[in-house]
Enzyme design. Sequence first.
Site, mmCIF file in Angstrom:
data_model
loop_
_atom_site.group_PDB
_atom_site.id
_atom_site.type_symbol
_atom_site.label_atom_id
_atom_site.label_comp_id
_atom_site.label_asym_id
_atom_site.label_seq_id
_atom_site.Cartn_x
_atom_site.Cartn_y
_atom_site.Cartn_z
ATOM 1 N N PRO A 123 0.826 -1.206 0.000
ATOM 2 C CA PRO A 123 0.000 0.000 0.000
ATOM 3 C C PRO A 123 0.862 1.259 0.000
ATOM 4 C CG PRO A 123 -0.763 -1.567 1.642
ATOM 5 C CD PRO A 123 0.551 -2.078 1.146
ATOM 6 N N GLU A 124 0.358 2.299 -0.645
ATOM 7 C CA GLU A 124 1.082 3.568 -0.692
ATOM 8 C C GLU A 124 0.431 4.560 0.261
ATOM 9 O OE1 GLU A 124 2.025 4.617 -4.787
ATOM 10 O OE2 GLU A 124 2.142 2.488 -5.317
ATOM 11 N N LYS A 184 4.636 5.227 5.007
ATOM 12 C CA LYS A 184 3.995 3.923 5.157
ATOM 13 C C LYS A 184 4.052 3.411 6.591
ATOM 14 C CE LYS A 184 5.149 3.108 0.352
ATOM 15 N NZ LYS A 184 5.859 2.282 -0.643
ATOM 16 N N ARG A 190 10.927 -2.201 -10.607
ATOM 17 C CA ARG A 190 9.472 -2.201 -10.420
ATOM 18 C C ARG A 190 8.787 -2.048 -11.774
ATOM 19 N NH1 ARG A 190 8.013 -0.546 -5.305
ATOM 20 N NH2 ARG A 190 5.948 -1.337 -5.867
#
EC number: 3.2.2.-
Length: 263
Positions: A2-3, A53, A253
């Site tokens: 999650p960001e 985060k 990524r």
Amino acid sequence: MPEGPEIRRAADNLEAAIKGKPLTDVWFAFAQLKPYESQLTGQLVTRIETRGKALLTHFSNGLTLYSHNQLYGVWRVIDTGEIPQTTRILRVRLQTADKTILLYSASDIEMLTAEQLTTHPFLQRVGPDVLDARLTPEEVKARLLSPRFRNRQFSGLLLDQAFLAGLGNYLRVEILWQVGLTGQHKAKDLNEAQLNALSHALLDIPRLSYTTRGQADENKHHGALFRFKVFHRDGEVCERCGGIIEKTTLSSRPFYWCPHCQK
């Protein structure tokens, strides 16, 4: 992983469940946290803060629970007395009379004093949070042009929590599409208009995602409701120029972009 927007929404849900209510029971899985169970029972959660985060759960006695979900950690809200059906390993339980919040599977969990908050390695290293309303585009522009960051390619810089906390891969992809740039650019090579556009997008898009992502209206665009323009849309037509969105790998990524309008 999650960001920032997803972490902040999770924190909002946790706050809504237990903020300002006396804790009737506190439980920690890790031995080093066990002494705090009795210290926190009867206390209140005063606020839940995000730093990128990481979550900081602040208690009325001055202690703060630091937690970083990393890849596997997840918070849940349940009715007090409910028994969740899950195979996850419970790490933290904070219970009030009507609601309980549970942290599963995370391993990076610490209890910090006010003084320790100022010296914690992750919190010292992390940059300003993109969802902090006090952070301005002018400050972001100054960070972009600082000696520390001006020579970094955006492909890696926009994943570096030391630059701006809360950014991640989908935000990196969407921000660079919004300003029409590829990941190979560096701040030192941009003109004034590009710098200004990027400085605003680095704040506007995460904040739009936080406030509106998940609301269904596929006819809306950035500036109204958030939806992905290129992320996970490889092979589709770019809505801005009609080119075909492609997928590659940048900084290990997945990266999505339109070669026709991102230069």
